[in-house]
Design a protein around this motif. Sequence first.
Motif, short mmCIF file in Angstrom:
data_model
loop_
_atom_site.label_atom_id
_atom_site.label_comp_id
_atom_site.label_asym_id
_atom_site.label_seq_id
_atom_site.Cartn_x
_atom_site.Cartn_y
_atom_site.Cartn_z
N GLY A 1 0.78 -1.23 0.00
CA GLY A 1 0.00 0.00 0.00
C GLY A 1 0.81 1.27 0.00
N ILE A 2 0.32 2.23 0.75
CA ILE A 2 0.96 3.55 0.82
C ILE A 2 2.37 3.44 1.38
N GLY A 3 2.57 2.61 2.38
CA GLY A 3 3.91 2.45 2.97
C GLY A 3 4.91 1.97 1.95
N LEU A 4 4.55 0.98 1.16
CA LEU A 4 5.44 0.46 0.12
C LEU A 4 5.75 1.53 -0.93
N ALA A 5 4.73 2.20 -1.42
CA ALA A 5 4.94 3.24 -2.43
C ALA A 5 5.83 4.36 -1.88
N LEU A 6 5.61 4.72 -0.64
CA LEU A 6 6.41 5.77 -0.02
C LEU A 6 7.87 5.36 0.11
N VAL A 7 8.11 4.13 0.57
CA VAL A 7 9.47 3.63 0.71
C VAL A 7 10.18 3.62 -0.64
N GLN A 8 9.51 3.19 -1.67
CA GLN A 8 10.11 3.16 -3.01
C GLN A 8 10.48 4.56 -3.48
N GLN A 9 9.59 5.52 -3.27
CA GLN A 9 9.89 6.90 -3.68
C GLN A 9 11.01 7.50 -2.85
N LEU A 10 10.98 7.27 -1.56
CA LEU A 10 12.02 7.82 -0.69
C LEU A 10 13.39 7.22 -1.02
N SER B 1 21.23 8.38 14.51
CA SER B 1 19.95 9.07 14.72
C SER B 1 19.05 8.88 13.49
N LEU B 2 17.82 9.31 13.62
CA LEU B 2 16.85 9.29 12.53
C LEU B 2 16.46 10.73 12.19
N ASP B 3 16.26 10.97 10.91
CA ASP B 3 15.73 12.27 10.50
C ASP B 3 14.20 12.27 10.54
N MET B 4 13.62 11.08 10.33
CA MET B 4 12.17 11.03 10.23
C MET B 4 11.65 9.63 10.55
N VAL B 5 10.47 9.59 11.15
CA VAL B 5 9.73 8.36 11.37
C VAL B 5 8.37 8.54 10.71
N ILE B 6 7.98 7.58 9.88
CA ILE B 6 6.68 7.62 9.21
C ILE B 6 5.93 6.34 9.58
N THR B 7 4.84 6.49 10.30
CA THR B 7 4.08 5.32 10.74
C THR B 7 2.92 5.07 9.77
N CYS B 8 3.08 4.03 8.95
CA CYS B 8 2.06 3.66 7.97
C CYS B 8 1.39 2.33 8.29
N ALA B 9 1.90 1.60 9.26
CA ALA B 9 1.32 0.29 9.57
C ALA B 9 -0.12 0.46 10.00
N GLY B 10 -0.98 -0.34 9.40
CA GLY B 10 -2.38 -0.27 9.77
C GLY B 10 -3.18 -1.41 9.16
N ILE B 11 -4.33 -1.67 9.76
CA ILE B 11 -5.24 -2.68 9.24
C ILE B 11 -6.64 -2.09 9.21
N CYS B 12 -7.52 -2.75 8.47
CA CYS B 12 -8.92 -2.34 8.43
C CYS B 12 -9.78 -3.58 8.52
N HIS B 13 -10.82 -3.49 9.28
CA HIS B 13 -11.82 -4.56 9.37
C HIS B 13 -13.18 -3.88 9.40
N TYR B 14 -14.07 -4.34 8.55
CA TYR B 14 -15.42 -3.76 8.49
C TYR B 14 -16.39 -4.60 9.31
N PHE B 15 -17.34 -3.92 9.92
CA PHE B 15 -18.37 -4.57 10.72
C PHE B 15 -19.72 -4.35 10.05
N ASP B 16 -20.33 -5.41 9.60
CA ASP B 16 -21.62 -5.32 8.91
C ASP B 16 -22.76 -5.12 9.89
N LYS B 17 -23.66 -4.22 9.55
CA LYS B 17 -24.91 -3.99 10.30
C LYS B 17 -24.68 -3.73 11.78
N GLY B 18 -23.56 -3.12 12.10
CA GLY B 18 -23.29 -2.79 13.49
C GLY B 18 -22.89 -3.96 14.37
N ASP B 19 -22.66 -5.11 13.76
CA ASP B 19 -22.23 -6.28 14.54
C ASP B 19 -20.74 -6.17 14.85
#
Length: 188
Positions: free
Chosen positions: A20-29, A82-100
């Motif tokens: 995702g975005i993390g991979l694309a960002l790493v490649q560009q950087l 040292s580090l110049d920058m930290v970029i936190t892109c790790a994330g997950i998504c889970h959808y809940f149907d009908k409020g369950d």
Amino acid sequence: MKKKLKITDKTIWVTGASSGIGLALVQQLASAGNHIYASSRDTVALSALSRQYTDIIALPCDVTDNHSVTNAVAVIRKNSPSLDMVITCAGICHYFDKGDIDCEQAQKLINTNFMGTVRCIQAALPLIRRENHLPQIVALSSLSADVAFPRASIYGASKVAVNYFIRSLRSDLANSGIRPGLVHPGFI
């Protein structure tokens, strides 16, 4: 025409770097001449990425595990003063149907998206360089923190927590030269 990234010759740690975005960002950087520590739980994808670019070091890390994050930062500290920058892109998504709502899945979302960001920033703060003018901490959030998307109640809540944390941290670090920033991508 692609714009060239203006961030060059920096040492940067990016989490969520295997897709995702993390991979694309790493490649560009990396293409822009930066030295990257790329973290993810997916060691196969990280190895492939580090073989493609000489300036990417694969750094396996599970942001939901304190020990894993501590070990990752210890590797960074051993190899870079040292580090110049930290970029936190790790994330997950889970959808809940009908409020369950499934509390176990909800906890995984909060632990990854919010607490993962907190863990990584807390561990990396001692390594952040203060002399540059970049926003040395960047957290990936989401438009779902501002717009209530169907089925994404817990995901959105985790991103609201990230927003508040970074905005508050920005205030707390105002006199330190460290300026945390947020990125709010739309639906991916």
